[in-house]
Design a protein around this motif. Structure first.
Motif, PDB file in Angstrom:
ATOM      1  N   LEU A 237      95.535  83.751  29.605  1.00  0.00           N
ATOM      2  CA  LEU A 237      96.518  83.284  28.638  1.00  0.00           C
ATOM      3  C   LEU A 237      95.744  82.878  27.394  1.00  0.00           C
ATOM      4  O   LEU A 237      94.932  81.951  27.437  1.00  0.00           O
ATOM      5  N   VAL A 238      95.975  83.576  26.294  1.00  0.00           N
ATOM      6  CA  VAL A 238      95.133  83.434  25.106  1.00  0.00           C
ATOM      7  C   VAL A 238      96.003  83.028  23.912  1.00  0.00           C
ATOM      8  O   VAL A 238      96.964  83.722  23.563  1.00  0.00           O
ATOM      9  N   GLY A 239      95.655  81.896  23.301  1.00  0.00           N
ATOM     10  CA  GLY A 239      96.351  81.479  22.090  1.00  0.00           C
ATOM     11  C   GLY A 239      97.811  81.139  22.299  1.00  0.00           C
ATOM     12  O   GLY A 239      98.622  81.328  21.383  1.00  0.00           O
ATOM     13  N   LEU A 240      98.162  80.627  23.483  1.00  0.00           N
ATOM     14  CA  LEU A 240      99.545  80.227  23.733  1.00  0.00           C
ATOM     15  C   LEU A 240      99.758  78.777  23.319  1.00  0.00           C
ATOM     16  O   LEU A 240      98.857  77.941  23.428  1.00  0.00           O
ATOM     17  N   ASN A 241     100.966  78.485  22.871  1.00  0.00           N
ATOM     18  CA  ASN A 241     101.387  77.119  22.575  1.00  0.00           C
ATOM     19  C   ASN A 241     102.581  76.816  23.472  1.00  0.00           C
ATOM     20  O   ASN A 241     103.703  77.254  23.199  1.00  0.00           O
ATOM     21  N   CYS A 242     102.321  76.113  24.573  1.00  0.00           N
ATOM     22  CA  CYS A 242     103.374  75.803  25.549  1.00  0.00           C
ATOM     23  C   CYS A 242     103.802  74.356  25.333  1.00  0.00           C
ATOM     24  O   CYS A 242     103.052  73.424  25.659  1.00  0.00           O
ATOM     25  N   ARG A 243     104.984  74.161  24.789  1.00  0.00           N
ATOM     26  CA  ARG A 243     105.388  72.828  24.368  1.00  0.00           C
ATOM     27  C   ARG A 243     106.856  72.554  24.714  1.00  0.00           C
ATOM     28  O   ARG A 243     107.666  73.481  24.825  1.00  0.00           O
ATOM     29  N   TRP A 244     107.155  71.278  24.903  1.00  0.00           N
ATOM     30  CA  TRP A 244     108.528  70.788  25.003  1.00  0.00           C
ATOM     31  C   TRP A 244     109.294  71.387  26.181  1.00  0.00           C
ATOM     32  O   TRP A 244     110.517  71.549  26.128  1.00  0.00           O
ATOM     33  N   ASN A 245     108.603  71.701  27.269  1.00  0.00           N
ATOM     34  CA  ASN A 245     109.276  72.198  28.469  1.00  0.00           C
ATOM     35  C   ASN A 245     109.549  71.042  29.425  1.00  0.00           C
ATOM     36  O   ASN A 245     108.844  70.031  29.416  1.00  0.00           O
ATOM     37  N   GLY A 246     110.562  71.184  30.273  1.00  0.00           N
ATOM     38  CA  GLY A 246     111.039  70.060  31.066  1.00  0.00           C
ATOM     39  C   GLY A 246     110.054  69.537  32.089  1.00  0.00           C
ATOM     40  O   GLY A 246     109.988  68.326  32.323  1.00  0.00           O
ATOM     41  N   ARG A 247     109.285  70.418  32.725  1.00  0.00           N
ATOM     42  CA  ARG A 247     108.347  69.979  33.762  1.00  0.00           C
ATOM     43  C   ARG A 247     106.904  70.103  33.298  1.00  0.00           C
ATOM     44  O   ARG A 247     106.200  69.105  33.182  1.00  0.00           O
ATOM     45  N   SER A 248     106.429  71.301  33.027  1.00  0.00           N
ATOM     46  CA  SER A 248     105.031  71.481  32.638  1.00  0.00           C
ATOM     47  C   SER A 248     104.897  72.630  31.649  1.00  0.00           C
ATOM     48  O   SER A 248     105.743  73.526  31.580  1.00  0.00           O
ATOM     49  N   GLY A 249     103.784  72.594  30.907  1.00  0.00           N
ATOM     50  CA  GLY A 249     103.491  73.697  30.009  1.00  0.00           C
ATOM     51  C   GLY A 249     103.059  74.929  30.777  1.00  0.00           C
ATOM     52  O   GLY A 249     103.534  76.035  30.530  1.00  0.00           O
ATOM     53  N   VAL A 250     102.123  74.734  31.726  1.00  0.00           N
ATOM     54  CA  VAL A 250     101.638  75.812  32.591  1.00  0.00           C
ATOM     55  C   VAL A 250     101.577  75.284  34.009  1.00  0.00           C
ATOM     56  O   VAL A 250     101.015  74.213  34.254  1.00  0.00           O
ATOM     57  N   ASN A 251     102.134  76.038  34.956  1.00  0.00           N
ATOM     58  CA  ASN A 251     102.167  75.652  36.370  1.00  0.00           C
ATOM     59  C   ASN A 251     101.533  76.778  37.179  1.00  0.00           C
ATOM     60  O   ASN A 251     102.020  77.917  37.156  1.00  0.00           O
ATOM     61  N   VAL A 252     100.431  76.479  37.885  1.00  0.00           N
ATOM     62  CA  VAL A 252      99.658  77.496  38.588  1.00  0.00           C
ATOM     63  C   VAL A 252      99.700  77.187  40.088  1.00  0.00           C
ATOM     64  O   VAL A 252      99.212  76.140  40.525  1.00  0.00           O
ATOM     65  N   LEU A 253     100.260  78.112  40.879  1.00  0.00           N
ATOM     66  CA  LEU A 253     100.481  77.872  42.306  1.00  0.00           C
ATOM     67  C   LEU A 253      99.921  79.008  43.144  1.00  0.00           C
ATOM     68  O   LEU A 253      99.508  80.053  42.642  1.00  0.00           O
ATOM     69  N   GLY A 254      99.941  78.792  44.472  1.00  0.00           N
ATOM     70  CA  GLY A 254      99.478  79.802  45.421  1.00  0.00           C
ATOM     71  C   GLY A 254      97.980  79.983  45.346  1.00  0.00           C
ATOM     72  O   GLY A 254      97.226  79.008  45.306  1.00  0.00           O
ATOM     73  N   VAL A 255      97.550  81.239  45.311  1.00  0.00           N
ATOM     74  CA  VAL A 255      96.122  81.548  45.223  1.00  0.00           C
ATOM     75  C   VAL A 255      95.797  82.142  43.853  1.00  0.00           C
ATOM     76  O   VAL A 255      94.901  82.976  43.711  1.00  0.00           O
ATOM     77  N   SER A 256      96.516  81.707  42.855  1.00  0.00           N
ATOM     78  CA  SER A 256      96.383  82.280  41.521  1.00  0.00           C
ATOM     79  C   SER A 256      95.048  81.926  40.874  1.00  0.00           C
ATOM     80  O   SER A 256      94.504  80.843  41.100  1.00  0.00           O
ATOM     81  N   GLN A 257      94.568  82.837  40.052  1.00  0.00           N
ATOM     82  CA  GLN A 257      93.389  82.604  39.222  1.00  0.00           C
ATOM     83  C   GLN A 257      93.773  82.889  37.782  1.00  0.00           C
ATOM     84  O   GLN A 257      94.265  83.973  37.465  1.00  0.00           O
ATOM     85  N   THR A 258      93.561  81.919  36.911  1.00  0.00           N
ATOM     86  CA  THR A 258      93.921  82.118  35.517  1.00  0.00           C
ATOM     87  C   THR A 258      92.924  81.436  34.603  1.00  0.00           C
ATOM     88  O   THR A 258      92.216  80.502  35.004  1.00  0.00           O
ATOM     89  N   GLN A 259      92.874  81.925  33.386  1.00  0.00           N
ATOM     90  CA  GLN A 259      92.022  81.350  32.359  1.00  0.00           C
ATOM     91  C   GLN A 259      92.864  81.123  31.116  1.00  0.00           C
ATOM     92  O   GLN A 259      93.567  82.024  30.659  1.00  0.00           O
ATOM     93  N   LEU A 260      92.817  79.906  30.584  1.00  0.00           N
ATOM     94  CA  LEU A 260      93.501  79.565  29.347  1.00  0.00           C
ATOM     95  C   LEU A 260      92.459  79.497  28.242  1.00  0.00           C
ATOM     96  O   LEU A 260      91.497  78.725  28.343  1.00  0.00           O
ATOM     97  N   VAL A 261      92.655  80.301  27.214  1.00  0.00           N
ATOM     98  CA  VAL A 261      91.691  80.374  26.112  1.00  0.00           C
ATOM     99  C   VAL A 261      92.399  79.999  24.813  1.00  0.00           C
ATOM    100  O   VAL A 261      93.394  80.634  24.439  1.00  0.00           O
TER     101      VAL A 261
END
Length: 317
Positions: free
Chosen positions: A237-261
């Motif tokens: 996830l590159v250059g994202l602006n996750c704002r003003w959401n009810g629970r979380s900006g980014v929610n990572v579950l299970g066996v996920s692998q992610t990189q926020l840049v």
């Protein structure tokens, strides 16, 4: 006598050539799919940035682009100044890529927005200058006035004995599934341009791999800006602006692998970033802000890295 060294060299050459052909075919098969929510139409083919020929031009919705996309394709959004008001889901291998050719969504600075106006007839009087309505999503919410978040007051009490707190004009609270809003004197809520978080999650990724999402603002969703579950391969996830959401900006579950840049997470309701199960997340050059919610919540078996280094401290607030 058969020269085994020569035979092995021939077979290896054929194998490499076949691999090169397969890679070339895979690269050639990838498409650029264009989306424009102002001038596009889902009756077009998505193959061009503008409608220059009959039947050819950008789609109007991201959902249509995803229905026509295949592995390794590139979806390119036009930033028209108008939000894309839809919830987007990427599921399975068809919407995945490879290490050489990831499946991409390029936002070009566009906004994905999950809000909708409060219906005029939804409001009911509660007491004094306080009115209320009941949204579809009752556990997590956000309220907006003229497109900006409204100041929120936490419910009084706790558990099953929550009560409406004292509200100042233009403040709100979420109590037992009801949104309470205090108006200014001699004013009705219908006089304001009030909206709320209606769609559940902005971008859902489930069992995909080698995906890149870039340059997109994701805001006003009832649960999460980005929800990742069992992402089977790297996801950037590159250059994202996750704002003003009810629970979380980014929610990572299970066996996920992610990189926020170079992402910004700000003003989300409960956590800016949430990790659970056996998920891993690496934050690289990110800004995580907001006083009301914890910066992150990390599950027992999850791993959070900051610029490639494992986080050692407890969740921050």
């Amino acid at each position: 006598m058969l020269n085994l060294t020569f035979l092995a060299g021939v077979l290896r050459s054929k194998f490499l050539a076949a691999g090169a052909v397969c890679f070339t075919i895979a690269t050639a098969s990838a498409r650029e799919i264009y989306v424009n929510n102002a001038s596009g139409s889902d009756l077009l083919d998505g193959a061009a940035t503008s409608n220059v020929n009959p039947g050819q031009g950008p789609f109007q919705t991201i959902a249509k682009a995803l229905r026509t996309a295949g592995p390794g394709d590139h979806i390119i959004l036009a930033n028209t100044g108008q939000p894309y008001r839809e919830a987007v889901s990427l599921v399975g291998s068809r919407l995945s890529g490879t290490a050489y050719q990831p499946f991409t969504i390029e936002g070009n600075g566009a906004t994905l927005d999950g809000t909708t106006p409060v219906p005029q007839n939804a409001w009911e009087w509660f007491s004094n200058d306080v009115f209320r309505f009941q949204p579809e999503g009752k556990q997590f919410q956000q309220l907006f006035l003229d497109g900006q978040p409204v100041a929120r007051r936490p419910a009084a009490g706790n558990g099953t004995n929550e009560k409406v707190p004292a509200l100042e004009p233009k403040q709100w609270a979420l109590v037992e599934g009801w949104v309470y809003f205090r108006v200014e004197p001699v004013t009705l809520p219908q006089s304001y341009a009030i909206s709320y978080a209606a769609l559940p999650a902005g971008l859902t990724l489930y069992k995909v791999g080698n995906v890149v999402i870039s340059n997109l603002t994701i805001q006003g969703f009832q649960l999460d800006g980005v929800y990742l579950h069992d992402v089977t391969g790297p996801c950037d996830l590159v250059g994202l602006n996750c704002r003003w959401n009810g629970r979380s900006g980014v929610n990572v579950l299970g066996v996920s692998q992610t990189q926020l840049v170079s992402c910004t997470l700000d003003g989300n309701g409960v956590h800016q970033l949430q990790l659970d199960n056996y998920s891993d997340c690496d934050l690289r050059n990110c800004q995580i802000q907001g006083d009301a919610a914890a910066q992150w919540q990390i599950g027992k078996f999850s791993k959070l890295f900051v610029n490639g280094q494992p986080l050692q401290s407890a969740p921050s607030k």
